[in-house]
Design a protein around this motif. Structure first.
Motif, PDB file in Angstrom:
ATOM      1  N   THR A 166       0.826  -1.208   0.000  1.00 19.50           N
ATOM      2  CA  THR A 166       0.000   0.000   0.000  1.00 19.50           C
ATOM      3  C   THR A 166       0.862   1.260   0.000  1.00 19.50           C
ATOM      4  O   THR A 166       1.982   1.271   0.528  1.00 19.50           O
ATOM      5  N   ARG A 167       0.312   2.300  -0.575  1.00 24.47           N
ATOM      6  CA  ARG A 167       1.014   3.583  -0.606  1.00 24.47           C
ATOM      7  C   ARG A 167       1.193   4.130   0.809  1.00 24.47           C
ATOM      8  O   ARG A 167       2.235   4.690   1.144  1.00 24.47           O
ATOM      9  N   LEU A 168       0.192   3.927   1.653  1.00 19.09           N
ATOM     10  CA  LEU A 168       0.263   4.397   3.032  1.00 19.09           C
ATOM     11  C   LEU A 168       1.378   3.673   3.795  1.00 19.09           C
ATOM     12  O   LEU A 168       2.129   4.287   4.562  1.00 19.09           O
ATOM     13  N   GLY A 169       1.513   2.376   3.563  1.00 23.90           N
ATOM     14  CA  GLY A 169       2.589   1.610   4.202  1.00 23.90           C
ATOM     15  C   GLY A 169       3.958   2.089   3.768  1.00 23.90           C
ATOM     16  O   GLY A 169       4.880   2.223   4.583  1.00 23.90           O
ATOM     17  N   ARG A 170       4.117   2.348   2.449  1.00 20.00           N
ATOM     18  CA  ARG A 170       5.393   2.863   1.952  1.00 20.00           C
ATOM     19  C   ARG A 170       5.669   4.250   2.510  1.00 20.00           C
ATOM     20  O   ARG A 170       6.809   4.582   2.850  1.00 20.00           O
ATOM     21  N   PHE A 171       4.621   5.064   2.638  1.00 22.68           N
ATOM     22  CA  PHE A 171       4.756   6.415   3.180  1.00 22.68           C
ATOM     23  C   PHE A 171       5.297   6.367   4.605  1.00 22.68           C
ATOM     24  O   PHE A 171       6.295   7.017   4.924  1.00 22.68           O
ATOM     25  N   PHE A 172       4.647   5.589   5.470  1.00 17.57           N
ATOM     26  CA  PHE A 172       5.075   5.535   6.869  1.00 17.57           C
ATOM     27  C   PHE A 172       6.442   4.889   7.032  1.00 17.57           C
ATOM     28  O   PHE A 172       7.289   5.390   7.772  1.00 17.57           O
ATOM     29  N   LEU A 173       6.685   3.784   6.343  1.00 19.02           N
ATOM     30  CA  LEU A 173       7.978   3.115   6.463  1.00 19.02           C
ATOM     31  C   LEU A 173       9.103   3.997   5.913  1.00 19.02           C
ATOM     32  O   LEU A 173      10.147   4.152   6.547  1.00 19.02           O
ATOM     33  N   GLY A 174       8.881   4.597   4.755  1.00 13.45           N
ATOM     34  CA  GLY A 174       9.904   5.452   4.148  1.00 13.45           C
ATOM     35  C   GLY A 174      10.250   6.648   5.004  1.00 13.45           C
ATOM     36  O   GLY A 174      11.425   6.938   5.268  1.00 13.45           O
ATOM     37  N   TRP A 175       9.230   7.363   5.470  1.00 12.17           N
ATOM     38  CA  TRP A 175       9.496   8.543   6.289  1.00 12.17           C
ATOM     39  C   TRP A 175      10.049   8.173   7.660  1.00 12.17           C
ATOM     40  O   TRP A 175      10.873   8.905   8.220  1.00 12.17           O
ATOM     41  N   ALA A 176       9.645   7.036   8.216  1.00 11.75           N
ATOM     42  CA  ALA A 176      10.215   6.590   9.492  1.00 11.75           C
ATOM     43  C   ALA A 176      11.715   6.326   9.330  1.00 11.75           C
ATOM     44  O   ALA A 176      12.524   6.700  10.196  1.00 11.75           O
ATOM     45  N   LEU A 177      12.099   5.697   8.221  1.00 12.05           N
ATOM     46  CA  LEU A 177      13.515   5.445   7.980  1.00 12.05           C
ATOM     47  C   LEU A 177      14.283   6.746   7.743  1.00 12.05           C
ATOM     48  O   LEU A 177      15.421   6.897   8.216  1.00 12.05           O
ATOM     49  N   TRP A 188      22.467   4.683   7.881  1.00 13.22           N
ATOM     50  CA  TRP A 188      22.088   3.780   6.797  1.00 13.22           C
ATOM     51  C   TRP A 188      20.591   3.860   6.511  1.00 13.22           C
ATOM     52  O   TRP A 188      20.146   3.500   5.425  1.00 13.22           O
ATOM     53  N   MET A 189      19.804   4.338   7.475  1.00  7.00           N
ATOM     54  CA  MET A 189      18.346   4.386   7.320  1.00  7.00           C
ATOM     55  C   MET A 189      17.911   5.438   6.297  1.00  7.00           C
ATOM     56  O   MET A 189      16.883   5.280   5.645  1.00  7.00           O
ATOM     57  N   LEU A 190      18.671   6.506   6.164  1.00  9.48           N
ATOM     58  CA  LEU A 190      18.305   7.611   5.269  1.00  9.48           C
ATOM     59  C   LEU A 190      18.219   7.172   3.813  1.00  9.48           C
ATOM     60  O   LEU A 190      17.170   7.364   3.172  1.00  9.48           O
ATOM     61  N   PRO A 191      19.243   6.548   3.228  1.00 11.19           N
ATOM     62  CA  PRO A 191      19.098   6.133   1.823  1.00 11.19           C
ATOM     63  C   PRO A 191      18.031   5.060   1.620  1.00 11.19           C
ATOM     64  O   PRO A 191      17.353   5.056   0.595  1.00 11.19           O
ATOM     65  N   PHE A 192      17.857   4.153   2.589  1.00  7.30           N
ATOM     66  CA  PHE A 192      16.810   3.139   2.445  1.00  7.30           C
ATOM     67  C   PHE A 192      15.420   3.760   2.485  1.00  7.30           C
ATOM     68  O   PHE A 192      14.524   3.347   1.761  1.00  7.30           O
ATOM     69  N   GLY A 193      15.242   4.773   3.328  1.00  5.53           N
ATOM     70  CA  GLY A 193      13.964   5.468   3.372  1.00  5.53           C
ATOM     71  C   GLY A 193      13.659   6.173   2.057  1.00  5.53           C
ATOM     72  O   GLY A 193      12.544   6.097   1.533  1.00  5.53           O
ATOM     73  N   LEU A 194      14.662   6.844   1.494  1.00 10.11           N
ATOM     74  CA  LEU A 194      14.472   7.508   0.205  1.00 10.11           C
ATOM     75  C   LEU A 194      14.219   6.497  -0.902  1.00 10.11           C
ATOM     76  O   LEU A 194      13.429   6.743  -1.811  1.00 10.11           O
ATOM     77  N   PHE A 195      14.866   5.337  -0.811  1.00 11.20           N
ATOM     78  CA  PHE A 195      14.656   4.281  -1.797  1.00 11.20           C
ATOM     79  C   PHE A 195      13.212   3.796  -1.771  1.00 11.20           C
ATOM     80  O   PHE A 195      12.587   3.614  -2.816  1.00 11.20           O
ATOM     81  N   ILE A 196      12.649   3.620  -0.597  1.00 10.81           N
ATOM     82  CA  ILE A 196      11.254   3.180  -0.475  1.00 10.81           C
ATOM     83  C   ILE A 196      10.299   4.276  -0.934  1.00 10.81           C
ATOM     84  O   ILE A 196       9.306   4.011  -1.619  1.00 10.81           O
ATOM     85  N   LEU A 197      10.610   5.523  -0.599  1.00  7.54           N
ATOM     86  CA  LEU A 197       9.757   6.639  -1.023  1.00  7.54           C
ATOM     87  C   LEU A 197       9.819   6.875  -2.526  1.00  7.54           C
ATOM     88  O   LEU A 197       8.915   7.491  -3.098  1.00  7.54           O
TER      89      LEU A 197
END
Length: 100
Positions: free
Chosen positions: A17-28, A43-52
């Motif tokens: 879901t887009r909402l799941g990607r939103f929360f996981l990405g911004w949390a990272l 390391w969380m910053l690039p992974f969060g941007l990758f998910i977003l």
């Protein structure tokens, strides 16, 4: 889990879901900003941007530039390795050790 993303040889399975990607990405991303604290890491910053990058253009542009850079780097590395392997056969044998 849904959207499968790849960066070079690494594959990441993102939330469906887009909402799941939103929360996981911004949390990272937020966790990456506070990477100097214990448990969290930079390391969380690039992974969060990758998910977003699935849903947001600013992150997608960052990911595409990074993918191009990684691809060029890998090609240069492979070219150098091929050139070194080719030249190994052309090198003269090492000198014999001198015995006194």
């Amino acid at each position: 889990m849904g959207h499968n993303q790849a960066m070079s040889r690494i594959r990441i399975l993102n939330p469906k879901t887009r909402l799941g990607r939103f929360f996981l990405g911004w949390a990272l991303v937020i966790g990456g900003i506070f990477g100097f604290l214990p448990i969290l890491g930079f390391w969380m910053l690039p992974f969060g941007l990758f998910i977003l990058s699935v849903d947001y253009a600013f992150a997608r542009r960052w990911r595409r530039r990074l993918q191009i850079w990684i691809g060029q780097w890998q090609r240069r590395k492979e070219r150098r390795a091929r050139r070194a392997r080719r030249q190994l056969g052309k090198l003269p044998p090492p000198p014999a050790p001198e015995i006194e």
